[in-house]
Write an enzyme that holds these catalytic residues in place. Structure first.
Site, short mmCIF file in Angstrom:
data_model
loop_
_atom_site.label_atom_id
_atom_site.label_comp_id
_atom_site.label_asym_id
_atom_site.label_seq_id
_atom_site.Cartn_x
_atom_site.Cartn_y
_atom_site.Cartn_z
N MET A 125 -7.71 9.90 9.10
CA MET A 125 -8.41 10.25 7.85
C MET A 125 -9.41 11.38 8.10
O MET A 125 -10.52 11.37 7.55
CB MET A 125 -9.14 9.00 7.29
CG MET A 125 -8.17 7.91 6.91
SD MET A 125 -8.97 6.36 6.52
CE MET A 125 -9.18 5.65 8.15
N ASP A 141 0.82 -1.21 0.00
CA ASP A 141 0.00 0.00 0.00
C ASP A 141 0.86 1.27 0.00
O ASP A 141 2.07 1.21 0.24
CB ASP A 141 -0.90 0.01 1.24
CG ASP A 141 -2.11 -0.88 1.06
OD1 ASP A 141 -2.35 -1.33 -0.07
OD2 ASP A 141 -2.82 -1.11 2.05
N LYS A 155 -2.86 3.90 -3.26
CA LYS A 155 -3.46 5.11 -3.84
C LYS A 155 -2.36 6.17 -3.94
O LYS A 155 -1.69 6.46 -2.95
CB LYS A 155 -4.53 5.58 -2.87
CG LYS A 155 -5.42 6.68 -3.35
CD LYS A 155 -6.56 6.81 -2.36
CE LYS A 155 -7.09 8.18 -2.24
NZ LYS A 155 -8.09 8.34 -1.21
C1 LIG Z 1 -6.34 3.72 6.11
S1 LIG Z 1 -5.73 4.36 7.61
C2 LIG Z 1 -4.58 3.10 8.01
C3 LIG Z 1 -4.14 3.09 9.46
C4 LIG Z 1 -3.10 2.03 9.73
N1 LIG Z 1 -3.65 0.71 9.54
C5 LIG Z 1 -2.47 2.13 11.11
O1 LIG Z 1 -2.65 1.24 11.96
O2 LIG Z 1 -1.73 3.11 11.33
C6 LIG Z 1 -4.72 5.65 7.00
C7 LIG Z 1 -4.70 6.86 7.91
O3 LIG Z 1 -3.89 6.61 9.04
C8 LIG Z 1 -3.23 7.80 9.43
N2 LIG Z 1 -1.78 7.58 9.28
C9 LIG Z 1 -1.16 6.44 8.94
N3 LIG Z 1 0.17 6.59 8.96
C10 LIG Z 1 0.40 7.86 9.34
C11 LIG Z 1 1.58 8.63 9.58
N4 LIG Z 1 2.80 8.12 9.43
N5 LIG Z 1 1.43 9.92 9.97
C12 LIG Z 1 0.22 10.46 10.16
N6 LIG Z 1 -0.93 9.78 9.93
C13 LIG Z 1 -0.85 8.50 9.55
C14 LIG Z 1 -3.74 8.89 8.52
O4 LIG Z 1 -4.87 9.48 9.14
C15 LIG Z 1 -4.11 8.11 7.30
O5 LIG Z 1 -5.05 8.80 6.50
#
Ligand SMILES: C[S@@+](CC[C@H](N)C(=O)[O-])C[C@H]1O[C@@H](n2cnc3c(N)ncnc32)[C@H](O)[C@@H]1O
Length: 255
Positions: free
Chosen positions: A173, A38, A60
């Site tokens: 998100m 991803d 994406k």
């Molecule tokens: C589809 S979710 C996936 C979350 C992921 N499975 C997790 O446990 O971190 C994606 C969202 O997680 C958050 N996110 C993930 N990695 C991030 C990072 N390194 N910094 C800030 N936000 C992050 C953001 O809000 C992003 O839009």
């Protein structure tokens, strides 16, 4: 040529810093015949794969999906039958807003063996790198983790419930719903609640904005904060300065 057992391992790649990966995840990547990864994963992690591993980006980029979810599901089944071990590499923890469980549900009826390797989630790791604990005595006894954008593109109704509580609220998100989030907290008289917005946390591109609910939109504009970002609301954000200096010392010690 030996026939390999078709199997899927859904693997959490951690929040961005390539060192925030588990040993079990590295072992899964090393043994993969195919990796489907991803957008939010650190591509350095792909260096653990064998040179023979087929690597496919299915995430994406610039707002466009390389593959729709149904296509990813089918690809997992086809590649597992063709080559054996498919690793589905996902950001953070694959069972937290990661569709990891959905993919496992899809492939089971096709007879694939299925495994999961949990990952370090952005929900706690990203605030932690900014020195923000999600709970702290006298600041927060619990936390909510909520998606800002539900399947039908609405703000989750849980944000309204969370805003009534004294818990730390972590919203993923949520950047496109920031106006609504600010309104919800303002209606609960929480204009002065501390907020941190952390973009691309734990990576070299990390950016952060700290303010109160009534000033956060201005900070987002000034600092040009955008997705992927985590929004943390609650008194724990005030604890940041103390912990950051500790963290920085720690990081320096490690270098
Ligand atoms: C589809 S979710 C996936 C979350 C992921 N499975 C997790 O446990 O971190 C994606 C969202 O997680 C958050 N996110 C993930 N990695 C991030 C990072 N390194 N910094 C800030 N936000 C992050 C953001 O809000 C992003 O839009």
């Amino acid at each position: 040529m030996s026939i390999k057992t078709p199997k899927l391992t859904v693997v959490g790649a951690g929040p961005g810093d390539a060192d925030l990966i588990t040993i079990k995840a590295i072992k899964a990547i090393e043994s993969a015949d195919v990796i489907l990864y991803d957008a939010l994963i650190n591509e350095e992690l792909l260096n653990y794969a064998s040179p023979n591993t087929e690597i496919i980006f299915v995430g994406k980029r610039k707002g466009c999906y390389a593959f729709q979810q149904e296509q990813i599901n089918e690809l997992i089944v086809n590649k597992a039958n063709e080559k054996g071990h498919v690793v589905r590499l996902k950001g953070g923890d694959p069972f937290i807003f990661g569709r990891g469980a959905e993919e496992i549900d899809y492939v089971r009826p096709f007879g694939l063996e299925t495994y999961v390797v949990p990952g370090i989630s952005s929900i706690s790791a990203v605030p932690a790198y900014q020195g923000i604990p999600l709970t702290k005595r006298h600041a927060a006894e619990s936390f909510w983790v909520i998606t800002g954008t539900t399947k039908n593109h609405q703000l989750s109704s849980d944000v309204h419930l969370a805003a009534k509580s004294t818990a730390t609220v972590v919203i993923l998100m949520g950047m496109s719903k920031l106006d609504e989030i600010v309104n919800v907290f303002s209606l609960e008289n929480k204009q002065d609640a501390p907020v941190a917005i952390i973009q691309e946390g734990t990576t070299d591109n990390e950016k952060v904005g700290i303010a109160t609910i009534n000033k956060i939109k201005q900070v987002v504009e000034e600092k040009q904060l955008t997705s992927p970002a985590i929004i943390v609301i609650g008194d724990v954000v005030k604890e940041r300065a103390v912990l950051s200096s500790l963290c920085e010392n720690l990081r320096e010690d490690l270098i």
